[in-house]
Motif scaffolding. Structure first.
Motif, short mmCIF file in Angstrom:
data_model
loop_
_atom_site.label_atom_id
_atom_site.label_comp_id
_atom_site.label_asym_id
_atom_site.label_seq_id
_atom_site.Cartn_x
_atom_site.Cartn_y
_atom_site.Cartn_z
N ASP A 147 -9.74 -1.04 -3.30
CA ASP A 147 -10.35 -0.07 -2.39
C ASP A 147 -11.24 0.88 -3.19
N GLY A 157 -18.71 -5.63 6.48
CA GLY A 157 -17.41 -4.97 6.41
C GLY A 157 -17.39 -3.74 5.51
N LEU A 199 -5.86 2.71 6.52
CA LEU A 199 -6.36 3.16 7.84
C LEU A 199 -7.26 2.11 8.51
N TYR A 200 -8.30 1.73 7.84
CA TYR A 200 -9.28 0.80 8.41
C TYR A 200 -8.69 -0.59 8.64
N ALA A 217 -6.72 1.41 -4.81
CA ALA A 217 -5.51 0.63 -4.48
C ALA A 217 -5.90 -0.84 -4.32
N LEU A 229 -15.20 10.15 9.24
CA LEU A 229 -13.94 10.84 9.56
C LEU A 229 -13.72 12.03 8.63
N LEU A 230 -14.14 11.88 7.38
CA LEU A 230 -14.01 12.99 6.43
C LEU A 230 -14.89 14.17 6.87
N LEU A 264 -14.30 -9.29 8.81
CA LEU A 264 -14.17 -7.87 8.47
C LEU A 264 -12.90 -7.62 7.64
N ALA A 273 -5.99 3.98 2.26
CA ALA A 273 -6.64 2.67 2.17
C ALA A 273 -6.17 1.73 3.28
N LEU A 316 -17.27 4.59 8.10
CA LEU A 316 -16.24 5.09 9.03
C LEU A 316 -15.42 6.16 8.34
N ARG A 317 -14.98 5.88 7.11
CA ARG A 317 -14.13 6.85 6.41
C ARG A 317 -14.91 8.11 6.04
N ARG A 318 -16.19 7.95 5.69
CA ARG A 318 -17.00 9.13 5.39
C ARG A 318 -17.19 9.97 6.66
N PRO A 326 -8.77 10.31 5.43
CA PRO A 326 -9.51 9.04 5.41
C PRO A 326 -9.85 8.54 4.01
N MET A 327 -10.04 9.44 3.06
CA MET A 327 -10.40 9.00 1.72
C MET A 327 -9.19 8.55 0.91
N GLU A 328 -7.99 9.05 1.26
CA GLU A 328 -6.78 8.68 0.51
C GLU A 328 -6.05 7.51 1.16
N LEU A 369 -19.29 -0.90 7.11
CA LEU A 369 -18.56 -0.34 8.25
C LEU A 369 -17.43 0.56 7.76
N GLU A 370 -16.63 0.06 6.81
CA GLU A 370 -15.47 0.83 6.37
C GLU A 370 -15.86 2.12 5.65
N THR A 390 -11.98 -6.56 3.26
CA THR A 390 -11.13 -5.48 2.71
C THR A 390 -10.29 -5.96 1.52
N ASP A 418 -11.37 14.13 10.58
CA ASP A 418 -10.53 13.14 11.25
C ASP A 418 -10.78 12.99 12.75
N LEU A 422 0.82 -1.21 0.00
CA LEU A 422 0.00 0.00 0.00
C LEU A 422 0.86 1.26 0.00
N LEU A 474 -8.44 -2.61 12.29
CA LEU A 474 -8.91 -4.00 12.49
C LEU A 474 -7.77 -4.90 12.96
N GLN A 518 1.83 1.83 -3.50
CA GLN A 518 0.71 2.36 -4.29
C GLN A 518 0.31 3.76 -3.83
N PHE A 574 -12.30 3.84 -2.66
CA PHE A 574 -11.98 5.27 -2.66
C PHE A 574 -10.68 5.58 -3.40
N THR A 575 -9.66 4.70 -3.24
CA THR A 575 -8.34 5.02 -3.82
C THR A 575 -8.00 4.14 -5.03
N ALA A 615 -1.00 4.65 -1.03
CA ALA A 615 -2.36 4.62 -0.46
C ALA A 615 -2.32 4.27 1.03
#
Lengths: 162, 503
Positions: free
Chosen positions: B183, B442, A47-48, B188, B453-454, B175, A45, B449-451, A41-43, B445-446, B179, B458, A31, A52, A34, B185-186, A36
């Protein structure tokens, strides 16, 4: 002694323990490469999965302590049941089938697998062959004929009902 | 409520949907009758077929299997003292003694009619509460969805069979598994190890079939008895049980409502509700009733509860997107794969689909009332089919169903891998349901969570600043405390002997 008594628990523990290891390793290598594994949070990948993996690490340590101290209520030793050997042969047959499937195709591999399984479960040779052929034809008709699924044709390019 | 039904009626009342719902009841009953194969296995086996069907026909068939499978387990409990599914474990307390007294026909008739009417009462509650809950959930934003998804995973981990800590580990594994892939959003690639086949993650059906069906086939082979044909008394078609059931109206209503309530609590499930309603019926027994010795009320209580539970379990599944048990998790997965995400959006954007599902559920229970009685003679014959015929067929159907999803042999290897994982987890006393719930919840949740935090730049304060979110987070924390307490308590108890039967 406790390793033997909780053998399956330890195998499951190895599976769970490998999860955070893989997550942290991939987050700091693949990652990062890449681009990422940082930022908002959006950039980010990573974090989550990192959150966990952190939680799982704690749980894995607690479970290891419980196993080492014998605090898990139900032991899970490797114990053979009356037909464990037969089950292992059945699993082996299925693995061979999966390897052979793309090579010899569904219409050769499946009757062979079914005959083998019926024989394994104690049926006579005639009943096994007849049962296998019926099962193969019925499933081929439903999946290839009715649902239009292209079943693996193998190197001999055999198809039926399509 | 009624506008949903009106919108759903034309979608359900097509020849295809009605016929497939009837087929689902038949398949569910047969698979429920066979010991070891429950409604979940039925749903799993028919899942790949469902993706080739229109949404309501597909969901009607799968929900009917859920209903039929929940009812069918009582037959072997009554005739053989072996519950076909864990849901029917409490039914044998009075069902088997009834059969020993020569009343097997009455016991099966009562179990089928009580199941169908229990399911209909659960359906009425479903119809009333689901739209209300969905309307309330329109107030939800990412923090609430995130907290709700966490609640689903924690509840399942806490109340599943086995220790809560193991449930948490399995849920966490699910969970993380969710993942794997690209991803959203990115873009990746996460944990794919360069494999193109993993770029969308492991297919949920391959995981479910491996975990439940493949590991079950292995267990069934291990425990032998391939040619066994039990002696079963000859059964006939009789509607006499409906008259008998009318003597237990209060018991029927009470047990159905208990079942519906426990069904709506994620993780509690039909087996818990059946035991609780049995205990309630026993406590409120009329003079002269002797529970445990072949009392009709015992069969009514357990069967009404475990089918009422189906309606209850669909409430959080459809209105919040939080499945009540492993079966509803797979049903929810099917709905998502058919292109509809459960939750308030389903009711707002696709009311005809929500309504169609309600109609299918109600119609399924009506069909159960008829088919459950008419097909009674078939049940005895199904019980006589030896395992040697069944297991290869289950294996082949599982394999073909998984392959047919994407015409991919890679999915078959995923299925095999999860078959092995499922076997090890069951042997070690780990519940499997949290893995499926984790895998399905999963992504919810992810992304939420990210939305969140945005939105909050944060900070985690957003989860406690919003009143609804704060309440759900408080429940999450209470559940975490309960998990810790339950783990500590379990550690203090003396060890039990190792399991000798399939977990």
């Amino acid at each position: 002694m406790r390793f033997r008594a909780y053998a399956y628990d330890w195998v499951a523990w190895i599976l769970f323990a490998s999860v955070p290891v893989i997550v942290f390793w991939q987050c700091s290598t693949s990652l990062v490469e890449q681009d990422a594994a940082g930022g908002g949070p959006m950039e980010n990948a990573a974090l989550y999965p990192r959150v966990l993996a952190g939680v799982m690490s704690v749980l894995v340590v607690v479970q290891a302590l419980r196993l080492l101290l014998g605090k898990v209520r139900q032991p899970s030793p490797f114990k053979a049941h009356p037909e464990t050997r037969r089950a292992l042969v059945g699993a082996g047959l299925f693995v061979v089938y999966l390897v052979a499937l793309p090579v010899i195709g569904f219409h050769i591999a499946t009757p062979l697998l079914c005959t083998g399984l019926f024989l394994l479960l104690g049926m006579s040779i005639v009943a096994s062959v007849v049962g296998a052929v019926l099962l193969w034809l019925a499933t081929s008709f439903v999946f290839a004929g009715l649902l239009n699924v292209v079943l693996p044709v193998g190197v001999y390019n055999i198809s039926l009902f399509n | 409520m009624f506008d949903l039904i009106i919108k759903g009626l034309p979608l359900f009342f097509t020849l295809e949907s009605v016929a497939l719902t009837a087929f689902g009841i038949l398949a569910g009953l047969i698979i429920g009758v066979l010991p070891g194969l429950g409604p979940l296995m039925g749903i799993v086996l028919m899942l790949p077929f469902a993706f080739h069907l229109p949404p309501i026909a597909a969901m009607g068939m799968l929900i009917a299997i859920y209903i039929g499978g929940s009812a069918g387990g009582s037959v072997s409990a009554i005739l053989l003292r072996i519950p076909g599914t864990p849901l029917a474990a409490a039914t044998l307390f009075d069902g088997f003694p009834m059969a020993q007294k020569g009343r097997a026909q009455d016991a099966i008739g009562l179990s089928m009619t009580a199941s169908a009417l229990g399911g209909l009462i659960g359906g009425a509650v479903l119809l009333f509460f689901s739209p209300l809950l969905a309307r309330f959930a329109l107030n939800f934003a990412p923090p609430e969805y995130c907290a709700m998804a966490l609640l689903g995973v924690l509840t399942i981990a806490l109340v599943s069979d086995g220790s809560a800590l193991k449930g948490m580990l399995v849920g966490g594994f699910g969970l993380v598994l969710a993942t794997v892939g690209t991803d959203e959003f990115t873009n990746a690639e996460r944990f794919t190890f360069g494999s193109f086949e993993l770029s969308n993650g492991p297919h949920v059906v391959a995981v479910v079939v491996g975990l439940f069906a493949l590991s079950e086939v292995f267990f069934q082979i291990e425990f032998g008895g391939f040619a066994d044909r039990p002696n079963v008394e000859r059964l006939r078609v009789s509607f006499h049980a409906l008259r008998l059931l009318m003597r237990h109206k209060v018991n029927l209503l009470r047990s159905s409502l208990i079942g519906t309530f426990f069904g709506a609590v994620p993780g509690a499930g039909g087996d818990v509700s059946a035991f609780i309603s049995y205990a309630a019926a026993r406590k409120m027994a009329r003079p002269g009733e002797h529970y445990g010795q072949g009392e009709e009320g015992g069969v009514v209580a357990t069967e009404a509860a475990n089918n009422g539970c189906c309606g209850g379990a669909l409430i959080p599944t459809l209105s919040l997107g939080i499945p009540g048990d492993a079966s509803t998790a797979v049903l929810m997965g099917a709905l998502i794969l058919l292109g509809f995400f459960p939750g308030p959006e389903l009711f707002r954007s696709h009311p005809e689909i929500a309504g169609g599902i309600f109609v299918a559920y109600i119609a399924g229970n009506v069909m159960l009332l008829i088919l459950g009685v008419v097909l009674t003679p078939l049940f005895g014959r199904v019980l006589k089919v030896p395992k040697a015929w069944l297991l290869p067929a289950v294996l082949l159907l599982s394999m073909l169903g998984t392959y047919a999803l994407q015409s991919s042999t890679f999915d078959l290897w995923v299925m095999l891998a999860f078959g092995v994982i499922g076997y090890v987890l069951r042997r070690s006393g780990c519940p499997l349901a949290p893995l499926i719930i984790g895998l399905i919840l999963g992504p919810v949740l992810e992304s939420n969570l990210r939305r969140s935090l945005l939105i909050s730049h944060d900070g985690l304060a957003i989860f406690v600043e919003r009143p609804i979110s704060a309440v759900i987070v408080a429940i999450d924390l209470a559940l975490l405390v309960a998990i810790v307490v339950s783990t500590v308590r379990a550690s203090r108890q003396p060890p039990e002997p190792a399991a000798t039967e399939p977990v």
